[in-house]
Structures are given as structure tokens and as C-alpha cells.
Design a protein around this motif. Sequence first.
Motif, PDB file in Angstrom:
ATOM      1  N   PRO A   1      -3.231   4.323  -3.925  1.00  0.00           N
ATOM      2  CA  PRO A   1      -2.371   3.132  -3.988  1.00  0.00           C
ATOM      3  C   PRO A   1      -2.174   2.693  -5.438  1.00  0.00           C
ATOM      4  O   PRO A   1      -3.114   2.705  -6.240  1.00  0.00           O
ATOM      5  CB  PRO A   1      -3.140   2.087  -3.182  1.00  0.00           C
ATOM      6  CG  PRO A   1      -4.010   2.879  -2.270  1.00  0.00           C
ATOM      7  CD  PRO A   1      -4.389   4.100  -3.024  1.00  0.00           C
TER       8      PRO A   1
ATOM      9  N   ASP B   1       0.812  -1.214   0.000  1.00  0.00           N
ATOM     10  CA  ASP B   1       0.000   0.000   0.000  1.00  0.00           C
ATOM     11  C   ASP B   1       0.842   1.260   0.000  1.00  0.00           C
ATOM     12  O   ASP B   1       0.350   2.344  -0.333  1.00  0.00           O
ATOM     13  CB  ASP B   1      -0.938   0.011   1.217  1.00  0.00           C
ATOM     14  CG  ASP B   1      -2.001  -1.079   1.113  1.00  0.00           C
ATOM     15  OD1 ASP B   1      -2.218  -1.572  -0.012  1.00  0.00           O
ATOM     16  OD2 ASP B   1      -2.588  -1.429   2.143  1.00  0.00           O
ATOM     17  N   THR B   2       2.107   1.108   0.366  1.00  0.00           N
ATOM     18  CA  THR B   2       2.981   2.294   0.401  1.00  0.00           C
ATOM     19  C   THR B   2       3.352   2.769  -1.003  1.00  0.00           C
ATOM     20  O   THR B   2       3.821   3.902  -1.161  1.00  0.00           O
ATOM     21  CB  THR B   2       4.263   1.979   1.186  1.00  0.00           C
ATOM     22  OG1 THR B   2       4.891   0.822   0.603  1.00  0.00           O
ATOM     23  CG2 THR B   2       3.947   1.716   2.645  1.00  0.00           C
ATOM     24  N   GLU B   3       3.152   1.880  -2.001  1.00  0.00           N
ATOM     25  CA  GLU B   3       3.444   2.278  -3.383  1.00  0.00           C
ATOM     26  C   GLU B   3       2.223   3.025  -3.932  1.00  0.00           C
ATOM     27  O   GLU B   3       1.134   2.456  -4.024  1.00  0.00           O
ATOM     28  CB  GLU B   3       3.733   1.051  -4.257  1.00  0.00           C
ATOM     29  CG  GLU B   3       4.958   0.278  -3.862  1.00  0.00           C
ATOM     30  CD  GLU B   3       6.228   1.086  -4.094  1.00  0.00           C
ATOM     31  OE1 GLU B   3       6.241   1.949  -5.013  1.00  0.00           O
ATOM     32  OE2 GLU B   3       7.214   0.869  -3.366  1.00  0.00           O
ATOM     33  N   THR B   4       2.407   4.286  -4.259  1.00  0.00           N
ATOM     34  CA  THR B   4       1.281   5.110  -4.694  1.00  0.00           C
ATOM     35  C   THR B   4       1.513   5.681  -6.093  1.00  0.00           C
ATOM     36  O   THR B   4       2.642   5.662  -6.617  1.00  0.00           O
ATOM     37  CB  THR B   4       1.028   6.269  -3.723  1.00  0.00           C
ATOM     38  OG1 THR B   4       2.187   7.107  -3.697  1.00  0.00           O
ATOM     39  CG2 THR B   4       0.725   5.740  -2.317  1.00  0.00           C
TER      40      THR B   4
END
Length: 267
Positions: free
Chosen positions: A44, A32-35
Motif C-alpha cells: 500500500p 488501500d487500492t493505491e500501491t
Amino acid sequence: MMQEASIAPAGGYGAETPSPTARHWLEEAIPDTETCEIDGQAVPLSAHPSLRKYAGVRDMARALVGAQALIGRKTVGLAPLPGDASDEDRARFDAELRRLTGVPAGPEGYAIALPEGQQADARLMGWFRTAAHELGLSPGQAQGLSDRYNELAARTVREFETQRGRRQAETLNALEQLWGSEAPGNAEIARRGFQAVAGRAGLDPAETRRILDAHGDDPVLIRLFHEIGKTNQEDGFVGGIGGPAPRGQAMTPERFFAEVVFGGKGE
């Protein structure tokens, strides 16, 4: 002692019913940290619509390989320009379209073939090549347009000759009713009479020929100029059939129009 009957899952024997809270496979694969940004908002990466359309890693991998194969290749065709395209975009579009369709670099690049036996008019051919280039015609389109123009011109000439032949036949018939067997000779006298008057009026042979082509089969004009030729068969003015009239009986063109045509008296 009766045993409790077991009930198989609804999806069939041994099937697993997905949990309503099951996560999309992308959410499992991408933290989820990859946006990424959609409409100015960070979301996300796993939620991006262009990724969600793939059913799994295998589908995504195939799409990636296909996209990589297209990089650097020129696609056939152009996407239509939007209505608000800039002048620069339109110029680029036109240049690319001309390249794809083979438009020559300049008007001189068109090699136009003419029908057998037809000579090119340099002025008309220069205009045609310039117009074809300005309109962005391919060499094939320019040749096709030239062929169709020449077909139309040839058909128009044939139709004109047919109509002219019909008019001449009608004229001869009318003159034969008026003059009988003398009709051909009188028509020749009329032609010479017209040519004599045209020469005195300063018309060159080409102008005289154009007028005869346009009006030389008019019975009224033939009768009119027959009278001119007949009354002016004087040496130096009208020669030919019938011989010269006595000098004292000859009329000048001015006197003829005054007395015969307009009903007055000449000077």
C-alpha cells in the motif's frame, strides 16, 4: 446515599486515550487500492517509509514545497563516488569537480606569477602547467604550489651560499697555515692551472665553471692544481702571477700527473 466517584482518564481531565487499533493518518487519506513497489513487492502507498515519517498533511506539504524549490538548481558539492563506480561515472565526476573548482580547459589557462625579477624558464613552466592540469589543480592551487616551490628554491640557494662561504673560509684558513701570506696568490695559480688543463682536455667554459663551483674549495685539489700552474707557467699554457717558468723547466700535464701525482716517470 453515596454517589460513585468518577475517575478521570490517565492522560488528564477529559483526555482521550488513543485506541491501540487506531489507523495511521495516511491510511485514512490514501485508499488501500493505491500501491507502490518496495524491493520488488507491491505494498500500500500509505505504508511507504518515505511517507510515514511525516506527522501529518501539513508536514508533508512543507516538504513537497521545499523539494520543488530545489528542482533545477545546482547543488554545491559532489557526493562521494561508491567504490564500484564505473569509468564513465568517474569521468563525469572528475569533469564536474573540475568545473566547480575552476580548472582551466587546458594547461595554457594557468597564469603563473613569478617572484619579482625572476625570469620564467619556458621548458619548466610548460611542464608545470601540464602537470597542474593533469592533476586537476585549480588556478589558486597551481599558483600556491608555484609560490612554495620558489620559496624552497630561494631558501636552498641561500643555504648553499652560506655553506659555500663557510667552506671557502675553512679552505683559506688551511691554505694560510700551509702557505702563509702567499695563500691567495697560490690559489689563483691553482685556478689558472686547472683552467689550462680543462681547456686542453676539451672542456668548455661552462663545464669548467661547474667543476670549480663544486670542487674549487677543496684544499687538496687547490694544492694539486697549484703545482700544475706553477710548473707550467709557460707562454701559451698558463699565464699570470709569478710569470712564465723557463721553457726547459715546464712540464706537460701528462708528465706532471705521471711524475708528481702518480710517482712515476713521464715520457
